[in-house]
Design an enzyme around this catalytic site. Structure first.
Site, PDB file in Angstrom:
ATOM      1  N   GLY A  12       0.829  -1.208   0.000  1.00  0.00           N
ATOM      2  CA  GLY A  12       0.000   0.000   0.000  1.00  0.00           C
ATOM      3  C   GLY A  12       0.857   1.250   0.000  1.00  0.00           C
ATOM      4  CG  ASP A  56      -6.321  -7.930  -3.199  1.00  0.00           C
ATOM      5  OD1 ASP A  56      -6.033  -7.597  -2.032  1.00  0.00           O
ATOM      6  OD2 ASP A  56      -7.468  -8.230  -3.564  1.00  0.00           O
ATOM      7  CB  VAL A  57      -2.303  -7.256   0.940  1.00  0.00           C
ATOM      8  CG1 VAL A  57      -1.245  -6.229   0.634  1.00  0.00           C
ATOM      9  CG2 VAL A  57      -3.591  -6.602   1.425  1.00  0.00           C
ATOM     10  CG  ASN A  83       1.107   1.520   4.813  1.00  0.00           C
ATOM     11  OD1 ASN A  83       0.905   2.295   5.753  1.00  0.00           O
ATOM     12  ND2 ASN A  83       0.639   1.769   3.587  1.00  0.00           N
ATOM     13  CB  SER A 135      -5.336   1.475  13.877  1.00  0.00           C
ATOM     14  OG  SER A 135      -6.168   2.523  14.340  1.00  0.00           O
ATOM     15  CE1 TYR A 148      -8.342   0.578   9.614  1.00  0.00           C
ATOM     16  CE2 TYR A 148      -8.564   1.474  11.826  1.00  0.00           C
ATOM     17  CZ  TYR A 148      -7.862   1.382  10.635  1.00  0.00           C
ATOM     18  OH  TYR A 148      -6.688   2.094  10.470  1.00  0.00           O
ATOM     19  CB  ALA A 150     -12.163  -7.165  14.637  1.00  0.00           C
ATOM     20  CB  ILE A 181      -1.784   9.776  10.086  1.00  0.00           C
ATOM     21  CG1 ILE A 181      -1.388   8.856  11.255  1.00  0.00           C
ATOM     22  CG2 ILE A 181      -0.551  10.319   9.358  1.00  0.00           C
ATOM     23  CD1 ILE A 181      -0.617   9.476  12.375  1.00  0.00           C
TER      24      ILE A 181
HETATM   25  P1  NDP Z   1      -4.682   5.427   2.457  1.00  0.00           P
HETATM   26  O1  NDP Z   1      -6.128   5.083   2.265  1.00  0.00           O
HETATM   27  O2  NDP Z   1      -4.228   6.811   2.185  1.00  0.00           O
HETATM   28  O3  NDP Z   1      -3.786   4.420   1.556  1.00  0.00           O
HETATM   29  C1  NDP Z   1      -4.001   3.039   1.623  1.00  0.00           C
HETATM   30  C2  NDP Z   1      -2.992   2.303   0.767  1.00  0.00           C
HETATM   31  O4  NDP Z   1      -3.267   0.890   0.875  1.00  0.00           O
HETATM   32  C3  NDP Z   1      -3.101   2.645  -0.717  1.00  0.00           C
HETATM   33  O5  NDP Z   1      -1.819   2.575  -1.303  1.00  0.00           O
HETATM   34  C4  NDP Z   1      -3.981   1.517  -1.255  1.00  0.00           C
HETATM   35  O6  NDP Z   1      -3.803   1.243  -2.640  1.00  0.00           O
HETATM   36  C5  NDP Z   1      -3.457   0.353  -0.436  1.00  0.00           C
HETATM   37  N1  NDP Z   1      -4.375  -0.778  -0.397  1.00  0.00           N
HETATM   38  C6  NDP Z   1      -5.648  -0.818   0.059  1.00  0.00           C
HETATM   39  N2  NDP Z   1      -6.158  -2.054  -0.086  1.00  0.00           N
HETATM   40  C7  NDP Z   1      -5.176  -2.811  -0.644  1.00  0.00           C
HETATM   41  C8  NDP Z   1      -5.083  -4.167  -1.034  1.00  0.00           C
HETATM   42  N3  NDP Z   1      -6.096  -5.027  -0.877  1.00  0.00           N
HETATM   43  N4  NDP Z   1      -3.922  -4.612  -1.577  1.00  0.00           N
HETATM   44  C9  NDP Z   1      -2.880  -3.761  -1.742  1.00  0.00           C
HETATM   45  N5  NDP Z   1      -2.900  -2.468  -1.382  1.00  0.00           N
HETATM   46  C10 NDP Z   1      -4.040  -2.004  -0.850  1.00  0.00           C
HETATM   47  O7  NDP Z   1      -4.334   4.962   3.926  1.00  0.00           O
HETATM   48  P2  NDP Z   1      -3.352   5.592   5.043  1.00  0.00           P
HETATM   49  O8  NDP Z   1      -2.066   5.964   4.406  1.00  0.00           O
HETATM   50  O9  NDP Z   1      -4.103   6.581   5.828  1.00  0.00           O
HETATM   51  O10 NDP Z   1      -3.146   4.315   5.994  1.00  0.00           O
HETATM   52  C11 NDP Z   1      -2.050   3.421   5.860  1.00  0.00           C
HETATM   53  C12 NDP Z   1      -2.116   2.416   7.001  1.00  0.00           C
HETATM   54  O11 NDP Z   1      -2.123   3.100   8.246  1.00  0.00           O
HETATM   55  C13 NDP Z   1      -3.385   1.564   6.983  1.00  0.00           C
HETATM   56  O12 NDP Z   1      -3.088   0.257   7.391  1.00  0.00           O
HETATM   57  C14 NDP Z   1      -4.276   2.251   8.001  1.00  0.00           C
HETATM   58  O13 NDP Z   1      -5.210   1.373   8.553  1.00  0.00           O
HETATM   59  C15 NDP Z   1      -3.242   2.694   9.015  1.00  0.00           C
HETATM   60  N6  NDP Z   1      -3.689   3.788   9.873  1.00  0.00           N
HETATM   61  C16 NDP Z   1      -3.958   5.023   9.335  1.00  0.00           C
HETATM   62  C17 NDP Z   1      -4.374   6.055  10.175  1.00  0.00           C
HETATM   63  C18 NDP Z   1      -4.654   7.435   9.674  1.00  0.00           C
HETATM   64  O14 NDP Z   1      -5.022   8.282  10.499  1.00  0.00           O
HETATM   65  N7  NDP Z   1      -4.528   7.723   8.380  1.00  0.00           N
HETATM   66  C19 NDP Z   1      -4.544   5.826  11.613  1.00  0.00           C
HETATM   67  C20 NDP Z   1      -4.233   4.500  12.048  1.00  0.00           C
HETATM   68  C21 NDP Z   1      -3.814   3.535  11.200  1.00  0.00           C
HETATM   69  P3  NDP Z   1      -4.994   1.605  -3.699  1.00  0.00           P
HETATM   70  O15 NDP Z   1      -5.073   3.090  -3.713  1.00  0.00           O
HETATM   71  O16 NDP Z   1      -4.546   1.025  -4.982  1.00  0.00           O
HETATM   72  O17 NDP Z   1      -6.228   0.955  -3.139  1.00  0.00           O
END
Ligand code: NDP
Length: 240
Positions: A12, A56-57, A83, A135, A148, A150, A181
């Site tokens: 991601g 896709d993870v 991530n 998170s 989420y 869970a 964030i």
């Molecule tokens: P974003 O929504 O900005 O980005 C998510 C990323 O994950 C994108 O690159 C997306 O790719 C990718 N992604 C989603 N689903 C898949 C999948 N099935 N396979 C591969 N890639 C995937 O998220 P954030 O940067 O905000 O969050 C990053 C991490 O931090 C996450 O795990 C989130 O839960 C965690 N987090 C974030 C917080 C926040 O405040 N932002 C707080 C706490 C935790 P694509 O665009 O192609 O779907």
């Protein structure tokens, strides 16, 4: 050039926190590979020398073939940052089975899939750093985020078990638990929800993705060699 010659996968990594992590490793000399699911600004990452793959993870076969390809090309995987994550918020009473499954499959099974796929190459080299992005919702719970929370609580348990399994092979496994964030994931929350968070954060501000990537890099470096199985909150003091 702290990470010169290290091979790093960031799942991601196309935007948000993952993008910041990937770019920061690259600046410090690493060979960086990012994954995404839907779309990527390929030109941007090409210009930085960061490799990008649609994967896709939640799809273990796709994950295994990608990691095999990376090992074939670079000979090893030193650092894995799990991530990739999604939210599908809604009160449990109204939550569909599909929204439950998507979140668990991406956020929890996706972490299992990648760890399982990198374990053998890391064990072979007797070196590895795995950082899982969980998170504070996985620690505190959050109304509207049963799926989420869970998934993210599952990541914390997974981190501890795998840390114990892999410690003897010199592989450190830790989790980072961000609070609020500023990314696209949080952009979609209403102003009321954002203000409520702000009121309860002791540091009285949200964090940037770069602040998270600094912690991820510390946990991926040899400076943190005696830390494993931990979940470190980066949340302005919200959880303490
Ligand atoms: P974003 O929504 O900005 O980005 C998510 C990323 O994950 C994108 O690159 C997306 O790719 C990718 N992604 C989603 N689903 C898949 C999948 N099935 N396979 C591969 N890639 C995937 O998220 P954030 O940067 O905000 O969050 C990053 C991490 O931090 C996450 O795990 C989130 O839960 C965690 N987090 C974030 C917080 C926040 O405040 N932002 C707080 C706490 C935790 P694509 O665009 O192609 O779907």
């Amino acid at each position: 050039m702290e990470f010169k010659d290290k091979v790093v996968i960031v799942t991601g990594g196309s935007r948000g926190i993952g993008k910041s992590i990937a770019e920061s490793f690259k600046q410090d000399g690493a060979e960086v590979i990012i994954t995404y699911k839907n779309s990527v600004n390929g030109e941007h990452f090409d210009s930085l020398g960061i490799k990008h793959f649609q994967c896709d993870v939640a799809d273990i076969k796709a994950v295994q073939s990608l990691t095999e390809e990376i090992v074939k090309q670079f000979g090893k995987i030193d650092i894995l940052v799990n991530n990739a994550g999604v939210t599908k918020d809604g009160l449990l009473m109204r939550m569909s089975e599909e929204d439950w499954d998507i979140v668990i499959d991406t956020n929890l099974k996706g972490v299992f899939n990648f760890i399982k796929s990198v374990t053998r190459p890391m064990m072979g080299k007797r070196y590895g750093k795995i950082v899982n992005i969980t998170s504070i919702s996985g620690i505190m719970g959050n109304p509207g985020q049963a799926n989420y929370s869970a998934s993210k609580a599952g990541v914390i348990g997974l981190t501890k078990s795998v840390a114990k399994e892999l410690a003897s092979r010199n592989i450190n496994v830790n989790a980072v638990a961000p609070g609020f964030i500023e990314t696209e994931m949080t952009d979609k929350l209403s102003d009321d929800v954002k203000q409520n968070y702000l009121n309860s954060i002791p540091l009285k501000r949200f964090a940037s993705a770069d602040e998270v990537s600094a912690l991820v890099k510390f946990l991926s470096s040899d400076k943190s060699s005696y830390i494993t199985g931990q979940t470190i909150c980066i949340d302005g003091g919200l959880v303490m």
